[in-house]
Scaffold this motif. Structure first.
Motif, PDB file in Angstrom:
ATOM      1  N   MET B  81       1.240  -0.028  16.511  1.00  0.00           N
ATOM      2  CA  MET B  81       0.147  -0.774  15.882  1.00  0.00           C
ATOM      3  C   MET B  81      -0.844   0.190  15.232  1.00  0.00           C
ATOM      4  SD  MET B  81       0.542  -4.050  16.446  1.00  0.00           S
ATOM      5  CE  MET B  81       2.227  -3.740  16.051  1.00  0.00           C
ATOM      6  N   LEU B  82      -1.160   1.286  15.955  1.00  0.00           N
ATOM      7  CA  LEU B  82      -2.102   2.276  15.439  1.00  0.00           C
ATOM      8  C   LEU B  82      -1.613   2.868  14.132  1.00  0.00           C
ATOM      9  CD1 LEU B  82      -3.396   4.667  18.211  1.00  0.00           C
ATOM     10  CD2 LEU B  82      -4.711   3.323  16.616  1.00  0.00           C
ATOM     11  N   LEU B 216      -6.609 -16.529  27.046  1.00  0.00           N
ATOM     12  CA  LEU B 216      -5.775 -16.979  25.927  1.00  0.00           C
ATOM     13  C   LEU B 216      -6.618 -17.670  24.864  1.00  0.00           C
ATOM     14  CD1 LEU B 216      -2.382 -18.427  27.150  1.00  0.00           C
ATOM     15  CD2 LEU B 216      -2.848 -16.424  25.780  1.00  0.00           C
ATOM     16  N   VAL B 217      -7.543 -18.543  25.298  1.00  0.00           N
ATOM     17  CA  VAL B 217      -8.374 -19.247  24.314  1.00  0.00           C
ATOM     18  C   VAL B 217      -9.212 -18.239  23.521  1.00  0.00           C
ATOM     19  CG1 VAL B 217     -10.262 -20.876  24.027  1.00  0.00           C
ATOM     20  CG2 VAL B 217      -8.419 -21.395  25.577  1.00  0.00           C
ATOM     21  N   THR B 218      -9.793 -17.263  24.254  1.00  0.00           N
ATOM     22  CA  THR B 218     -10.594 -16.246  23.567  1.00  0.00           C
ATOM     23  C   THR B 218      -9.792 -15.533  22.487  1.00  0.00           C
ATOM     24  OG1 THR B 218     -11.677 -15.865  25.672  1.00  0.00           O
ATOM     25  CG2 THR B 218     -12.009 -14.227  23.972  1.00  0.00           C
ATOM     26  N   PHE B 219      -8.596 -15.067  22.860  1.00  0.00           N
ATOM     27  CA  PHE B 219      -7.808 -14.288  21.899  1.00  0.00           C
ATOM     28  C   PHE B 219      -7.221 -15.184  20.821  1.00  0.00           C
ATOM     29  CE2 PHE B 219      -7.057 -11.393  25.730  1.00  0.00           C
ATOM     30  CZ  PHE B 219      -8.193 -10.680  25.438  1.00  0.00           C
ATOM     31  N   ALA B 220      -6.976 -16.449  21.163  1.00  0.00           N
ATOM     32  CA  ALA B 220      -6.401 -17.346  20.158  1.00  0.00           C
ATOM     33  C   ALA B 220      -7.396 -17.602  19.027  1.00  0.00           C
ATOM     34  CB  ALA B 220      -5.969 -18.656  20.801  1.00  0.00           C
ATOM     35  N   VAL B 221      -8.699 -17.588  19.353  1.00  0.00           N
ATOM     36  CA  VAL B 221      -9.690 -17.728  18.277  1.00  0.00           C
ATOM     37  C   VAL B 221      -9.586 -16.530  17.343  1.00  0.00           C
ATOM     38  CG1 VAL B 221     -12.128 -17.858  17.730  1.00  0.00           C
ATOM     39  CG2 VAL B 221     -11.247 -19.070  19.701  1.00  0.00           C
ATOM     40  N   LYS B 222      -9.508 -15.336  17.905  1.00  0.00           N
ATOM     41  CA  LYS B 222      -9.431 -14.133  17.063  1.00  0.00           C
ATOM     42  C   LYS B 222      -8.127 -14.109  16.280  1.00  0.00           C
ATOM     43  CE  LYS B 222     -12.718 -12.260  19.801  1.00  0.00           C
ATOM     44  NZ  LYS B 222     -14.124 -12.280  19.440  1.00  0.00           N
ATOM     45  N   ALA B 223      -7.040 -14.552  16.911  1.00  0.00           N
ATOM     46  CA  ALA B 223      -5.745 -14.479  16.244  1.00  0.00           C
ATOM     47  C   ALA B 223      -5.518 -15.654  15.310  1.00  0.00           C
ATOM     48  CB  ALA B 223      -4.627 -14.435  17.283  1.00  0.00           C
ATOM     49  N   THR B 252      -6.651 -10.459  12.564  1.00  0.00           N
ATOM     50  CA  THR B 252      -5.928 -11.455  13.347  1.00  0.00           C
ATOM     51  C   THR B 252      -4.874 -10.790  14.226  1.00  0.00           C
ATOM     52  OG1 THR B 252      -4.583 -11.737  11.383  1.00  0.00           O
ATOM     53  CG2 THR B 252      -6.235 -13.400  11.795  1.00  0.00           C
ATOM     54  N   LYS B 253      -4.302  -9.675  13.747  1.00  0.00           N
ATOM     55  CA  LYS B 253      -3.254  -9.007  14.519  1.00  0.00           C
ATOM     56  C   LYS B 253      -3.825  -8.385  15.782  1.00  0.00           C
ATOM     57  CE  LYS B 253      -0.569 -10.038  11.195  1.00  0.00           C
ATOM     58  NZ  LYS B 253      -1.620 -10.342  10.213  1.00  0.00           N
ATOM     59  N   VAL B 254      -5.108  -8.005  15.764  1.00  0.00           N
ATOM     60  CA  VAL B 254      -5.721  -7.498  16.983  1.00  0.00           C
ATOM     61  C   VAL B 254      -5.711  -8.589  18.046  1.00  0.00           C
ATOM     62  CG1 VAL B 254      -7.819  -6.540  17.971  1.00  0.00           C
ATOM     63  CG2 VAL B 254      -7.128  -5.859  15.712  1.00  0.00           C
ATOM     64  N   GLY B 255      -5.992  -9.828  17.619  1.00  0.00           N
ATOM     65  CA  GLY B 255      -5.924 -10.946  18.556  1.00  0.00           C
ATOM     66  C   GLY B 255      -4.507 -11.146  19.078  1.00  0.00           C
ATOM     67  N   VAL B 256      -3.522 -11.067  18.164  1.00  0.00           N
ATOM     68  CA  VAL B 256      -2.121 -11.222  18.583  1.00  0.00           C
ATOM     69  C   VAL B 256      -1.746 -10.118  19.566  1.00  0.00           C
ATOM     70  CG1 VAL B 256       0.261 -11.199  17.792  1.00  0.00           C
ATOM     71  CG2 VAL B 256      -1.461 -12.360  16.453  1.00  0.00           C
ATOM     72  N   TYR B 257      -2.189  -8.885  19.255  1.00  0.00           N
ATOM     73  CA  TYR B 257      -1.904  -7.765  20.151  1.00  0.00           C
ATOM     74  C   TYR B 257      -2.485  -8.041  21.541  1.00  0.00           C
ATOM     75  CZ  TYR B 257      -2.660  -3.297  22.424  1.00  0.00           C
ATOM     76  OH  TYR B 257      -2.707  -2.301  23.343  1.00  0.00           O
ATOM     77  N   ALA B 258      -3.733  -8.559  21.581  1.00  0.00           N
ATOM     78  CA  ALA B 258      -4.370  -8.813  22.878  1.00  0.00           C
ATOM     79  C   ALA B 258      -3.602  -9.880  23.648  1.00  0.00           C
ATOM     80  CB  ALA B 258      -5.825  -9.238  22.671  1.00  0.00           C
ATOM     81  N   ILE B 259      -3.157 -10.924  22.949  1.00  0.00           N
ATOM     82  CA  ILE B 259      -2.359 -11.960  23.627  1.00  0.00           C
ATOM     83  C   ILE B 259      -1.080 -11.341  24.190  1.00  0.00           C
ATOM     84  CG2 ILE B 259      -1.015 -14.074  23.278  1.00  0.00           C
ATOM     85  CD1 ILE B 259      -3.034 -14.980  21.300  1.00  0.00           C
ATOM     86  N   LEU B 260      -0.424 -10.525  23.366  1.00  0.00           N
ATOM     87  CA  LEU B 260       0.835  -9.908  23.793  1.00  0.00           C
ATOM     88  C   LEU B 260       0.618  -9.026  25.020  1.00  0.00           C
ATOM     89  CD1 LEU B 260       3.784  -9.326  23.266  1.00  0.00           C
ATOM     90  CD2 LEU B 260       3.119  -7.667  21.549  1.00  0.00           C
ATOM     91  N   ARG B 261      -0.438  -8.209  24.970  1.00  0.00           N
ATOM     92  CA  ARG B 261      -0.710  -7.292  26.074  1.00  0.00           C
ATOM     93  C   ARG B 261      -1.010  -8.062  27.353  1.00  0.00           C
ATOM     94  NH1 ARG B 261       0.838  -2.583  26.555  1.00  0.00           N
ATOM     95  NH2 ARG B 261      -0.251  -1.568  24.851  1.00  0.00           N
TER      96      ARG B 261
END
Lengths: 144, 564
Positions: B81-82, B216-223, B252-261
């Motif tokens: 990702m980096l 999940l809700v938190t990161f879903a807003v970002k993603a 948005t990908k930062v949010g997806v990354y957080a969900i994945l992690r």
């Protein structure tokens, strides 16, 4: 872990008030709501840290009697961030007032058109077409 | 070698300070920010190599004994990702320098663009590296603050309107994130992700489910996962082109990354995977239906962005190695593609003065290179073989079929349908903006009804009907705002003329500066590299997925042998 009930009540009251204010249209009230909400969340952190204790300085107190310092450090960070956001939102409210003479949270263009659709629906069957005119709400059968 | 790990955060932050001091010297500012981002690319490449060969790279900050301090971790996923985000931000920076940032708004303060952009890069890097939840929160705030400033750059009316919604939505989700962090800390007494991975297993199911839902809700807003995605198409299109490009590609990908992690590390046997799969399906389908309805290219692309987030959530929801591997590949591919598309739209706006499909036409003759630059990433987005979009989608669909539950198969069907509809949306856009002749575009605009006037007086042959806020004419419905825009074409005195009028008057708009076209072409070239190296790349994402699913490499690297 024992929890302080009065802190929980305070936090939930603050968060409830904050949410209520955020539902307002005026950006200033939204801002006030976010501030109150933020304070409620900070109190949640104090609850998360457990009960009160002695100063957490190694050497002066026994480790078992210390208060948990971590949540307080977290709250400090959160407060600093909230302060910066407040400043930014205030600037935006002022700019909005400069431009529009109000600080309302405005609708998106598409949202506004969707609202017009909803308004038109109340007046008429959705399959009817109307003649051109000033008022969208007045729809007539023979228009098409 | 763990001193490499904090560099992607520290370098941009120092760069931000330096460029702020150099605000009176624009040339020096550009030089510094370019140099910093090149250095970040090099460091990210080194981290990728080391994480792949020697396992996760961990740095404990502040000289506390582990596991008390703040940890930064670069495993295979983070490093990939980096690297992708560093390359993309470097390209966008070069593009914005070429554009004379920000050329479209007179009152925009150029001097703050570079420091803010570098803070954004630091925030994104920190989010990918963060080893504990609070550090993740801080990095979210860093990148969000930079994005607030970049979105409202210049403070014009449309940007303030879009920015208000964006800021309030993100502040709310940040509050929710803080509430989740407080709950996690109260339940486990730790915020370090590796420690949490061990301690959450001991919690009662109801508690861990609550924590998982909150996060999940938190990161879903970002993603921007539907239904928490509605803020995105309102906010992104108003910003300057390079800003929209980097937002669409990275934030948005930062949010997806957080969900994945969080899903793989903290909640490995999650009961919520079905919920994620439903969310993925609805995000894909509703997002792409929204994209088809748009008549502005920027809005259309914002909706495809939301739609394709669904593919990544699909892969995460499958919770198999193949699914996670597909999701990781798709994230890397989509960052480059979506950024490239928004950069091209910036070029279109510069060349033709508009991004509205009602006014564009005949661009293929005027700017054939631009037509190719839009065509290639658009087809890649739609997933035409043999491009990386196709390979990523095939990987995900294959993973879905391997799982084989009715829900997974439904999602596979939804994914194929979304892919076809994406093809329809981008092909329609390309055909209208590039392929029809300028005369056709002009005549269509001439035939359009006027929103303010009675139609019959002007164009007695055109039947025009107003209904439900739209104007209907010749079997097509137009929103009134689009018509206002298109009406300027007809007006001979209007400052903005369409291409036909310009060609007729012999007043062609300025040619595109090479300093903007070259970075865009470079990014598209970079996205095509994904196709060429898809084999090794999929092997890499497979290894990353195995790491993520097994969890032990991460836990061992952070906790040093797994002791608490």
């Amino acid at each position: 872990m024992s929890t302080n009930v009065s802190l929980i009540v305070t936090a939930s009251a603050l968060i409830a008030c904050g949410v209520y204010l955020i539902l307002e249209r005026s950006l200033t009230r939204v801002l006030a709501g976010l501030l109150i909400l933020g304070n409620g969340v900070s109190i949640l952190f104090l609850i998360a840290g457990g009960g009160a204790g002695d100063a957490p300085i190694e050497g002066t107190t026994d480790a078992a009697d210390m208060a948990d310092p971590l949540p307080q450090a977290l709250v400090l960070t959160a407060i600093v961030i909230a302060l910066a956001t407040t400043a930014f939102l205030l600037a935006m409210a002022y700019r909005s007032w400069q431009l529009n003479a109000n600080d309302d949270v405005q609708d998106d263009v598409e949202d506004a058109s969707i609202r017009r659709l909803a308004a038109a629906d109340e007046a008429s069957d959705s399959h009817d077409l109307a003649t051109g005119g000033e008022d969208d709400d007045v729809l007539t059968e023979e228009g098409a | 070698m763990s001193y490499l790990v904090p560099l992607p955060v520290i370098l941009p932050l120092f760069g931000a300070g330096a460029t702020l001091m150099l605000s009176r010297f624009p040339r020096a500012q550009r030089f510094v920010s370019f140099g910093v981002l090149v250095a970040v690319v090099v460091v990210a490449a080194a981290l990728l190599f080391r994480a792949d060969r020697y396992g996760p790279q961990v740095a404990w900050l502040g000289a506390w004994t582990p596991p008390l301090g703040i940890s930064l971790v670069a495993d295979r996923l983070s490093a990939l990702m980096l690297l992708v985000s560093a390359v993309v931000t470097l390209v966008v920076l070069v593009y914005s320098i070429g554009q004379g940032m920000t050329g479209d708004e007179r009152e925009a303060p150029v001097s703050i663009y570079h420091p803010t952009f570098l803070v954004l890069v630091a925030g994104v890097s920190n989010a990918f590296l963060a080893g504990d939840l609070f550090n993740l929160f801080v990095s979210f705030e860093m990148l969000l603050f930079a994005s607030y400033v970049l979105l409202t750059l210049g403070g014009t009316e449309t940007r303030i309107r879009a920015g208000t919604i964006y800021v309030v939505v993100n502040m709310l989700s940040s509050s929710l994130f803080l509430i989740s962090i407080a709950a996690v800390y109260a339940a486990t007494g730790s915020l370090n992700l590796a420690q949490l991975a061990q301690r959450i297993q001991d919690l009662p199911d109801s508690v861990s489910l609550t924590l998982q839902l909150l996060l999940l809700v938190t990161f879903a807003v970002k993603a921007a996962v539907f239904p928490l995605s509605l803020w995105l198409p309102d906010s992104y299109p108003t910003a300057p082109a390079p800003v929209t490009a980097v937002f669409a590609g990275l934030l948005t990908k930062v949010g997806v990354y957080a969900i994945l992690r969080v899903q793989t590390l903290l909640f490995p046997d999650s009961p919520l995977t079905n919920l994620l799969m439903w969310a993925a399906l609805v995000t894909m389908v509703i997002g792409i239906l929204g994209a088809i309805a748009q008549s502005d290219i920027k809005r259309m692309l914002s909706f495809t962005l939301v739609s394709h987030i669904g593919y990544m959530i699909f892969g995460i929801g499958l919770a198999t190695e193949a699914g996670v591997s597909g999701a990781v590949f798709y994230v890397a591919h989509h960052i480059t593609i979506q950024t490239a598309l928004f950069l091209v739209v910036g070029l279109i706006e510069r060349r033709a003065g508009s991004t509205s499909l009602l006014r564009l036409g005949g661009l293929a003759r005027l700017a054939p290179v631009l037509a190719i630059l839009f065509f290639v990433p658009a087809m890649n987005l739609a997933g035409i073989p043999p491009m990386s979009g196709f390979l990523g989608k095939v990987g995900l669909l294959q993973a879905g079929l391997d799982v084989g539950t009715p829900l997974a198969v439904t999602l596979v069907i939804g994914g194929v349908a979304t892919s076809l509809l994406t093809l329809y949306a981008v092909a329609k856009t390309w055909a209208i903006a590039f392929w029809r002749t300028p005369e056709q575009a002009h005549e269509t605009a001439q035939a359009l009804p006027s929103p303010g006037e009675e139609a019959d007086a002007l164009h007695p042959t055109v039947t025009m009907v107003r209904h439900r806020g739209h104007v209907h004419s010749g079997g097509t419905a137009y929103a009134t705002a689009d018509l206002e825009d298109a009406r300027q074409v007809r007006d001979e005195d209007a400052p903005d003329r369409d291409l036909y009028q310009l060609l007729r008057d012999g007043e062609l708009p300025e040619r595109l500066p090479r300093s903007m076209v070259l970075p865009t072409a470079a990014l598209i070239g970079f996205s095509l590299v994904f196709t060429l190296v898809a084999g090794p790349m999929f092997e890499y994402t497979d290894r990353a997925a195995v790491d993520l699913m097994q969890r032990t490499p991460y836990l061992e690297a952070v906790l040093g042998g797994g002791d608490r």
